[in-house]
Design a protein around this motif. Structure first.
Motif, PDB file in Angstrom:
ATOM      1  N   SER A 105     -10.334 -13.126  -1.855  1.00  0.00           N
ATOM      2  CA  SER A 105     -10.799 -12.088  -0.926  1.00  0.00           C
ATOM      3  C   SER A 105      -9.660 -11.156  -0.534  1.00  0.00           C
ATOM      4  CB  SER A 105     -11.399 -12.715   0.331  1.00  0.00           C
ATOM      5  OG  SER A 105     -12.613 -13.341   0.022  1.00  0.00           O
ATOM      6  N   LEU A 106      -8.507 -11.734  -0.280  1.00  0.00           N
ATOM      7  CA  LEU A 106      -7.349 -10.924   0.089  1.00  0.00           C
ATOM      8  C   LEU A 106      -6.892 -10.064  -1.090  1.00  0.00           C
ATOM      9  CD1 LEU A 106      -5.657 -13.757   2.078  1.00  0.00           C
ATOM     10  CD2 LEU A 106      -6.492 -11.618   3.062  1.00  0.00           C
ATOM     11  N   GLU A 107      -6.957 -10.623  -2.288  1.00  0.00           N
ATOM     12  CA  GLU A 107      -6.591  -9.873  -3.496  1.00  0.00           C
ATOM     13  C   GLU A 107      -7.564  -8.706  -3.716  1.00  0.00           C
ATOM     14  OE1 GLU A 107      -4.317  -8.955  -6.892  1.00  0.00           O
ATOM     15  OE2 GLU A 107      -3.912 -10.279  -5.212  1.00  0.00           O
ATOM     16  N   ALA A 108      -8.835  -8.927  -3.439  1.00  0.00           N
ATOM     17  CA  ALA A 108      -9.832  -7.860  -3.596  1.00  0.00           C
ATOM     18  C   ALA A 108      -9.549  -6.706  -2.641  1.00  0.00           C
ATOM     19  CB  ALA A 108     -11.242  -8.410  -3.370  1.00  0.00           C
ATOM     20  N   VAL A 109      -9.155  -7.007  -1.400  1.00  0.00           N
ATOM     21  CA  VAL A 109      -8.807  -5.947  -0.437  1.00  0.00           C
ATOM     22  C   VAL A 109      -7.587  -5.185  -0.952  1.00  0.00           C
ATOM     23  CG1 VAL A 109      -7.982  -5.463   1.904  1.00  0.00           C
ATOM     24  CG2 VAL A 109      -9.851  -7.076   1.541  1.00  0.00           C
ATOM     25  N   ARG A 110      -6.597  -5.942  -1.442  1.00  0.00           N
ATOM     26  CA  ARG A 110      -5.383  -5.285  -1.980  1.00  0.00           C
ATOM     27  C   ARG A 110      -5.740  -4.372  -3.150  1.00  0.00           C
ATOM     28  NH1 ARG A 110      -1.819  -5.279  -5.890  1.00  0.00           N
ATOM     29  NH2 ARG A 110      -2.763  -6.944  -7.068  1.00  0.00           N
ATOM     30  N   ASN A 111      -6.606  -4.831  -4.031  1.00  0.00           N
ATOM     31  CA  ASN A 111      -6.997  -4.029  -5.184  1.00  0.00           C
ATOM     32  C   ASN A 111      -7.727  -2.745  -4.773  1.00  0.00           C
ATOM     33  OD1 ASN A 111      -5.853  -5.782  -7.005  1.00  0.00           O
ATOM     34  ND2 ASN A 111      -7.757  -6.850  -7.443  1.00  0.00           N
ATOM     35  N   VAL A 112      -8.553  -2.832  -3.759  1.00  0.00           N
ATOM     36  CA  VAL A 112      -9.286  -1.648  -3.301  1.00  0.00           C
ATOM     37  C   VAL A 112      -8.317  -0.614  -2.739  1.00  0.00           C
ATOM     38  CG1 VAL A 112     -10.861  -0.875  -1.472  1.00  0.00           C
ATOM     39  CG2 VAL A 112     -11.483  -2.795  -2.905  1.00  0.00           C
ATOM     40  N   LEU A 113      -7.239  -1.087  -2.120  1.00  0.00           N
ATOM     41  CA  LEU A 113      -6.269  -0.148  -1.521  1.00  0.00           C
ATOM     42  C   LEU A 113      -5.256   0.352  -2.534  1.00  0.00           C
ATOM     43  CD1 LEU A 113      -5.664  -1.970   1.856  1.00  0.00           C
ATOM     44  CD2 LEU A 113      -7.108   0.024   1.421  1.00  0.00           C
ATOM     45  N   SER A 114      -5.181  -0.283  -3.680  1.00  0.00           N
ATOM     46  CA  SER A 114      -4.208   0.082  -4.709  1.00  0.00           C
ATOM     47  C   SER A 114      -4.657   1.332  -5.465  1.00  0.00           C
ATOM     48  CB  SER A 114      -4.044  -1.082  -5.694  1.00  0.00           C
ATOM     49  OG  SER A 114      -3.259  -0.686  -6.793  1.00  0.00           O
ATOM     50  N   ALA A 115      -3.699   2.111  -5.857  1.00  0.00           N
ATOM     51  CA  ALA A 115      -4.016   3.316  -6.616  1.00  0.00           C
ATOM     52  C   ALA A 115      -4.243   3.009  -8.102  1.00  0.00           C
ATOM     53  CB  ALA A 115      -2.879   4.323  -6.485  1.00  0.00           C
ATOM     54  N   THR A 116      -3.787   1.832  -8.553  1.00  0.00           N
ATOM     55  CA  THR A 116      -3.851   1.560  -9.986  1.00  0.00           C
ATOM     56  C   THR A 116      -4.713   0.364 -10.356  1.00  0.00           C
ATOM     57  OG1 THR A 116      -1.860   0.211  -9.822  1.00  0.00           O
ATOM     58  CG2 THR A 116      -1.572   2.544 -10.400  1.00  0.00           C
ATOM     59  N   ALA A 117      -4.931  -0.557  -9.415  1.00  0.00           N
ATOM     60  CA  ALA A 117      -5.652  -1.781  -9.753  1.00  0.00           C
ATOM     61  C   ALA A 117      -7.149  -1.531  -9.867  1.00  0.00           C
ATOM     62  CB  ALA A 117      -5.397  -2.850  -8.696  1.00  0.00           C
TER      63      ALA A 117
END
Length: 120
Positions: A105-117
């Motif tokens: 879940s935390l990784e999914a939030v990080r990915n949504v905020l990432s410009a490249t993921a």
């Protein structure tokens, strides 16, 4: 009177394109905002950090309360907000509740905020 936010199930990891890919629709923006709101507290960030570092089968609420210097009831409130956001998972062992981080879940939030993921 303040505007109330709609009730949205945010217990599953978020799944939408990164915010930089295109303007978000209202639903996606709300889902991201609710998850970030759950993290927007120093105690909750510290709890998530402690739980992510745990390599065992979870940490008891009583031990987490000691670690953050708060009463168990206050710590349980913070953990409840993180649980509703799907970022931690509780497991009862007798009278005690043990919590584990949900890294996906935390990784999914990080990915949504990432410009490249990418997400999902």
């Amino acid at each position: 009177m303040p505007k109330t936010l709609p009730v949205v199930d945010i217990s599953a990891p978020i799944c939408c394109p990164p915010v930089s890919s295109a303007p978000l629709d209202d639903e996606a923006a709300l889902e991201i905002a609710l998850r970030l709101k759950a993290l927007a507290d120093p105690v909750r960030i510290k709890l998530v950090s402690i739980l992510l570092a745990d390599k065992e089968d979870g940490i008891c609420t009583c031990d987490l309360a000691t670690a953050v210097g708060l009463a168990e009831a206050t710590t349980s409130h913070h953990l409840g907000q993180l649980r509703k956001a799907g970022m931690v998972a509780p497991e009862r062992h007798g009278m005690n509740v043990y919590y584990r981080a949900r890294p996906e879940s935390l990784e999914a939030v990080r990915n949504v905020l990432s410009a490249t993921a990418g997400c999902c």
